[in-house]
Design a protein around this motif. Structure first.
Motif, mmCIF file in Angstrom:
data_model
loop_
_atom_site.group_PDB
_atom_site.id
_atom_site.type_symbol
_atom_site.label_atom_id
_atom_site.label_comp_id
_atom_site.label_asym_id
_atom_site.label_seq_id
_atom_site.Cartn_x
_atom_site.Cartn_y
_atom_site.Cartn_z
ATOM 1 N N THR A 169 -2.864 -3.893 3.693
ATOM 2 C CA THR A 169 -2.254 -5.114 4.208
ATOM 3 C C THR A 169 -2.433 -6.288 3.241
ATOM 4 O OG1 THR A 169 -4.202 -5.985 5.372
ATOM 5 C CG2 THR A 169 -2.878 -4.316 6.517
ATOM 6 N N LEU A 170 -1.579 -7.269 3.423
ATOM 7 C CA LEU A 170 -1.677 -8.504 2.654
ATOM 8 C C LEU A 170 -2.453 -9.570 3.419
ATOM 9 C CD1 LEU A 170 1.924 -8.718 1.129
ATOM 10 C CD2 LEU A 170 -0.163 -7.734 0.128
ATOM 11 N N ARG A 171 -3.302 -9.138 4.313
ATOM 12 C CA ARG A 171 -4.086 -10.085 5.122
ATOM 13 C C ARG A 171 -5.217 -10.726 4.332
ATOM 14 N NH1 ARG A 171 -4.910 -6.186 10.435
ATOM 15 N NH2 ARG A 171 -2.697 -5.846 10.877
ATOM 16 N N THR A 172 -5.575 -10.132 3.200
ATOM 17 C CA THR A 172 -6.629 -10.699 2.364
ATOM 18 C C THR A 172 -6.059 -10.989 0.978
ATOM 19 O OG1 THR A 172 -7.450 -8.661 1.333
ATOM 20 C CG2 THR A 172 -8.251 -9.159 3.563
ATOM 21 N N ARG A 173 -6.781 -11.759 0.200
ATOM 22 C CA ARG A 173 -6.305 -12.147 -1.136
ATOM 23 C C ARG A 173 -6.331 -10.983 -2.117
ATOM 24 N NH1 ARG A 173 -10.561 -13.616 -4.708
ATOM 25 N NH2 ARG A 173 -12.623 -13.494 -3.760
ATOM 26 N N HIS A 174 -6.980 -9.873 -1.722
ATOM 27 C CA HIS A 174 -7.080 -8.732 -2.623
ATOM 28 C C HIS A 174 -6.002 -7.682 -2.383
ATOM 29 C CE1 HIS A 174 -10.858 -10.216 -4.152
ATOM 30 N NE2 HIS A 174 -11.427 -10.182 -2.953
ATOM 31 N N GLY A 175 -5.078 -7.951 -1.469
ATOM 32 C CA GLY A 175 -4.107 -6.941 -1.089
ATOM 33 C C GLY A 175 -3.350 -6.327 -2.257
ATOM 34 N N LEU A 176 -2.695 -7.155 -3.053
ATOM 35 C CA LEU A 176 -1.881 -6.643 -4.159
ATOM 36 C C LEU A 176 -2.747 -5.968 -5.223
ATOM 37 C CD1 LEU A 176 0.735 -9.501 -4.602
ATOM 38 C CD2 LEU A 176 1.137 -7.219 -3.649
ATOM 39 N N ALA A 177 -3.898 -6.547 -5.510
ATOM 40 C CA ALA A 177 -4.792 -5.945 -6.506
ATOM 41 C C ALA A 177 -5.298 -4.589 -6.022
ATOM 42 C CB ALA A 177 -5.969 -6.877 -6.783
ATOM 43 N N ALA A 178 -5.559 -4.470 -4.736
ATOM 44 C CA ALA A 178 -6.017 -3.198 -4.175
ATOM 45 C C ALA A 178 -4.921 -2.144 -4.263
ATOM 46 C CB ALA A 178 -6.459 -3.391 -2.732
ATOM 47 N N ILE A 179 -3.686 -2.537 -3.979
ATOM 48 C CA ILE A 179 -2.554 -1.619 -4.089
ATOM 49 C C ILE A 179 -2.438 -1.111 -5.520
ATOM 50 C CG2 ILE A 179 -0.030 -1.485 -4.056
ATOM 51 C CD1 ILE A 179 -0.177 -3.463 -1.647
ATOM 52 N N ARG A 180 -2.534 -2.028 -6.470
ATOM 53 C CA ARG A 180 -2.400 -1.641 -7.878
ATOM 54 C C ARG A 180 -3.510 -0.665 -8.284
ATOM 55 N NH1 ARG A 180 -1.901 -6.227 -9.536
ATOM 56 N NH2 ARG A 180 0.351 -6.283 -9.877
ATOM 57 N N ALA A 181 -4.733 -0.954 -7.891
ATOM 58 C CA ALA A 181 -5.861 -0.101 -8.257
ATOM 59 C C ALA A 181 -5.737 1.284 -7.635
ATOM 60 C CB ALA A 181 -7.172 -0.763 -7.825
ATOM 61 N N MET A 182 -5.375 1.329 -6.360
ATOM 62 C CA MET A 182 -5.223 2.622 -5.687
ATOM 63 C C MET A 182 -4.092 3.435 -6.300
ATOM 64 S SD MET A 182 -5.632 1.615 -1.664
ATOM 65 C CE MET A 182 -7.175 1.024 -0.951
ATOM 66 N N ALA A 183 -2.964 2.787 -6.541
ATOM 67 C CA ALA A 183 -1.801 3.487 -7.084
ATOM 68 C C ALA A 183 -2.084 4.043 -8.472
ATOM 69 C CB ALA A 183 -0.597 2.556 -7.123
ATOM 70 N N GLU A 184 -2.844 3.301 -9.268
ATOM 71 C CA GLU A 184 -3.120 3.723 -10.640
ATOM 72 C C GLU A 184 -4.228 4.762 -10.722
ATOM 73 O OE1 GLU A 184 -4.011 0.113 -12.715
ATOM 74 O OE2 GLU A 184 -1.889 -0.468 -12.925
ATOM 75 N N GLN A 185 -5.239 4.642 -9.862
ATOM 76 C CA GLN A 185 -6.436 5.464 -10.018
ATOM 77 C C GLN A 185 -6.551 6.600 -9.004
ATOM 78 O OE1 GLN A 185 -10.098 3.232 -10.948
ATOM 79 N NE2 GLN A 185 -8.838 1.376 -11.024
ATOM 80 N N VAL A 186 -5.722 6.581 -7.958
ATOM 81 C CA VAL A 186 -5.761 7.655 -6.959
ATOM 82 C C VAL A 186 -4.332 8.180 -6.795
ATOM 83 C CG1 VAL A 186 -6.632 8.338 -4.689
ATOM 84 C CG2 VAL A 186 -7.586 6.315 -5.814
ATOM 85 N N PRO A 187 -3.864 8.975 -7.757
ATOM 86 C CA PRO A 187 -2.466 9.401 -7.749
ATOM 87 C C PRO A 187 -2.079 10.263 -6.552
ATOM 88 C CG PRO A 187 -3.721 10.582 -9.430
ATOM 89 C CD PRO A 187 -4.589 9.475 -8.943
ATOM 90 N N GLU A 188 -3.060 10.872 -5.889
ATOM 91 C CA GLU A 188 -2.747 11.688 -4.714
ATOM 92 C C GLU A 188 -2.355 10.838 -3.515
ATOM 93 O OE1 GLU A 188 -6.658 13.337 -6.547
ATOM 94 O OE2 GLU A 188 -5.672 11.407 -6.216
ATOM 95 N N ALA A 189 -2.712 9.565 -3.544
ATOM 96 C CA ALA A 189 -2.434 8.668 -2.424
ATOM 97 C C ALA A 189 -0.986 8.175 -2.467
ATOM 98 C CB ALA A 189 -3.386 7.478 -2.445
ATOM 99 N N ILE A 190 -0.421 7.994 -1.292
ATOM 100 C CA ILE A 190 0.903 7.382 -1.138
ATOM 101 C C ILE A 190 0.624 5.973 -0.624
ATOM 102 C CG2 ILE A 190 3.114 7.494 0.071
ATOM 103 C CD1 ILE A 190 2.607 10.531 0.367
ATOM 104 N N VAL A 191 0.665 5.014 -1.521
ATOM 105 C CA VAL A 191 0.189 3.660 -1.209
ATOM 106 C C VAL A 191 1.344 2.757 -0.799
ATOM 107 C CG1 VAL A 191 -1.157 1.696 -2.027
ATOM 108 C CG2 VAL A 191 -1.657 4.007 -2.889
ATOM 109 N N GLY A 192 1.192 2.146 0.367
ATOM 110 C CA GLY A 192 2.185 1.210 0.865
ATOM 111 C C GLY A 192 1.572 -0.147 1.103
#
Length: 209
Positions: free
Chosen positions: A43-66
């Motif tokens: 979620t974008l409820r915190t200031r880290h939302g977009l950064a968390a999406i980027r980190a997960m998408a780049e480092q956990v390729p098995e995840a489907i990140v939304g």
């Protein structure tokens, strides 16, 4: 790119994730994937939302990140640029419909009433988030909607727990449920990733229960 329906059918439960500490993003995603939960709504409820999406998408390729909590048109492009492959909104407006179309980001929009379902359906959306699910009427509402709006599939979110999730998943118009119980705050704060993997494993088993 996967469709919203394909994404919904990947996991019985889509965890609703709010990242307060960016260092939690990758280990959390890995813990959830290890338990069989691959679809993650950050979620974008915190200031880290977009950064968390980027980190997960780049480092956990098995995840489907939304990305969750999309409420403004400009958030669509930012989320997609960060690596999100689908979006979730608490409601639906004309501006969000246009942003979804122009960005190409598949959207799971939130609805609460039959009229809202019909508006979303007219706009081309056949997969919707019933939100907040329990206040909206829960299983009773979903069963009532299944008659006149049989071509719509739902991901009910809001007030659902591991104990009540099977009742929702038993509805013929429910593809998955959303919930925050997979990521309890105390487990995140203590880095108890084994506990989160155990919760994810239990959630994954709901698909076959």
């Amino acid at each position: 790119m996967k469709t919203i329906l394909e994404i919904m059918r990947t996991s019985a439960v889509i965890p609703v994730i709010a990242i307060e500490d960016i260092d939690h993003a990758v280990p959390l995603a890995r813990a959830l994937v290890a338990g069989g939960i691959r679809v993650l709504e950050v979620t974008l409820r915190t200031r880290h939302g977009l950064a968390a999406i980027r980190a997960m998408a780049e480092q956990v390729p098995e995840a489907i990140v939304g990305v969750g909590t999309l409420t403004a048109p400009e958030e669509f492009k930012a989320a997609r640029d960060a690596g999100a492959v689908f979006g979730v909104s608490p409601g639906l407006t004309a501006a969000l419909i246009e942003a979804a179309r122009s960005s190409g980001l598949p959207l799971l929009p939130g609805v609460m009433t039959p009229s809202e379902v019909m508006v979303a359906r007219e706009a081309g959306f056949r997969q919707l988030k019933l939100f907040p699910a329990v206040p909206a009427g829960g299983v009773g509402m979903l069963n009532a909607l299944a008659g006149p709006l049989a071509d719509v599939m739902f991901c009910p979110t809001g007030g659902i727990s591991l104990a009540t999730a099977p009742q929702f998943l038993a509805c013929k118009n429910v593809a998955c449920v959303g919930g925050s119980w997979l990521t309890p705050a105390d487990a995140l704060q203590s880095g108890d990733w084994a506990r989160i993997t155990a919760l994810a494993t239990a959630a994954s088993a709901l698909r076959n229960s």
